[in-house]
Design a protein around this motif. Structure first.
Motif, PDB file in Angstrom:
ATOM      1  N   SER A 152      63.373  32.395  75.767  1.00 44.28           N
ATOM      2  CA  SER A 152      63.650  31.668  74.524  1.00 44.28           C
ATOM      3  C   SER A 152      64.296  32.579  73.485  1.00 44.28           C
ATOM      4  N   VAL A 188      54.847  27.701  63.580  1.00 51.02           N
ATOM      5  CA  VAL A 188      54.561  28.224  64.915  1.00 51.02           C
ATOM      6  C   VAL A 188      53.305  27.571  65.484  1.00 51.02           C
ATOM      7  N   ASP A 220      54.332  35.132  72.525  1.00 49.21           N
ATOM      8  CA  ASP A 220      54.689  35.072  71.107  1.00 49.21           C
ATOM      9  C   ASP A 220      54.592  36.460  70.475  1.00 49.21           C
ATOM     10  N   PRO A 266      54.035  22.951  64.979  1.00 48.05           N
ATOM     11  CA  PRO A 266      55.407  22.531  64.678  1.00 48.05           C
ATOM     12  C   PRO A 266      55.570  21.020  64.580  1.00 48.05           C
ATOM     13  N   GLN A 268      62.094  28.355  65.934  1.00 54.81           N
ATOM     14  CA  GLN A 268      62.647  27.888  67.202  1.00 54.81           C
ATOM     15  C   GLN A 268      61.921  26.672  67.776  1.00 54.81           C
ATOM     16  N   ARG A 269      60.625  26.502  67.497  1.00 56.83           N
ATOM     17  CA  ARG A 269      59.909  25.346  68.045  1.00 56.83           C
ATOM     18  C   ARG A 269      60.270  24.042  67.326  1.00 56.83           C
TER      19      ARG A 269
END
Length: 292
Positions: free
Chosen positions: A5, A274, A189, A277, A48-49
């Motif tokens: 990712s 995070v 993460d 989301p 990003q999520r």
């Protein structure tokens, strides 16, 4: 080793040349512009999520602030909230963007406050128009900000020495402590966040990046006045379990901001985008439905 990712995040990004430095950013989607501003000590990858869903509704732009993530991290630079706001202005101007909604977190909250204060007083001719602001957990008011002990030490006179004691184990312990009990970051993460910090030896400038803490005290009244007098829509989405800027910050927001629009996230810590989301996305889109 980084995750797939994170590799994809970097591969789909671009770079702005600002003075002698490269600033990483992403730009995706169509429609009204939404600028997402991350906090300390991470990077735009925080979003990003939520990114794919946000990009269905907006043209979403996010940068790694100077000193963070994939952006340059000059060692002797004097970092400031005001300069980060300047860089954002230059980025948007380079993309021919004249107005944007803001979604901000942590240090990003302070940058959003600075952008708002400029607009509410005497905006420069080359500035952009802030259409709305959605704040996530952050030190909006210095009197309600409870920095971690390591942040206080690093931002003080011993900071230049203490950075040499930073390591991955200490980071993971300190970072995990600001998350909710049931929403802890995964090993993947933590590895990604640590990579973004130590890239270009970024951990060695942590004390310089933390100078936004005294800046918050310096500009507190100016930023608060702008928030109290503005007519643009604002919402606070707050993870209540956050020891840094959780429930106590939300209560202070209610005391200081006229007609406060707040969303409480039970069991969520300092990183709602995070940790939850979906909940943040729902609250954010609900907020935008009400904007004329």
């Amino acid at each position: 080793m980084t995750s797939k990712s994170l590799e994809q995040w970097k591969a789909s990004g671009h770079y702005l040349q600002w003075q002698q430095h490269s600033v990483f950013y992403r730009d995706q989607g169509k429609g009204d512009v939404l600028l997402c501003i991350h906090g300390f000590p991470t990077a735009s990858f925080d979003w990003q999520r939520m990114w794919p869903s946000l990009a269905k509704h907006f043209r979403v732009i996010s940068l790694d602030l100077l000193g963070f993530g994939f952006s340059d991290k000059p060692r002797r630079h004097v970092y400031s909230v005001l300069e980060q706001a300047d860089i954002i202005t230059v980025l948007l101007k380079s993309l021919d963007i004249e107005e944007a909604h803001l979604l901000a977190h942590d240090l990003g909250d302070s940058i959003a406050q600075e952008c708002l204060a400029r607009q509410e007083t005497s905006p420069p001719a080359d500035s952009f128009n802030v259409r709305s602001i959605c704040f996530l957990n952050g030190g909006l008011f210095p009197e309600a900000h409870r920095p971690r002990r390591i942040q206080t030490l690093l931002s003080g006179p011993l900071g230049p020495l203490l950075v040499y004691g930073l390591n991955e184990k200490k980071f993971k312990q300190s970072f995990s402590a600001v998350f909710g009990t049931d929403t802890q970051p995964s090993p993947e993460d933590l590895a990604d966040f640590w990579y973004l910090i130590v890239l270009h030896k970024g951990e060695k400038i942590a004390h310089r990046l933390l100078q936004y803490i005294p800046e918050r005290r310096k500009h507190r009244d100016r930023w608060l006045k702008a928030m109290q007098e503005t007519r643009i829509p604002m919402r606070l989405i707050n993870g209540l379990e956050d020891p840094v800027s959780g429930r106590h910050l939300l209560e202070r927001y209610r005391e200081l901001i006229p007609n406060p629009d707040v969303v409480e996230l039970e069991g969520i810590g300092h990183y709602p985008q995070v940790e939850a989301p979906g909940a943040v996305l729902s609250a954010f889109l609900d907020f935008h439905k009400k904007i004329p």
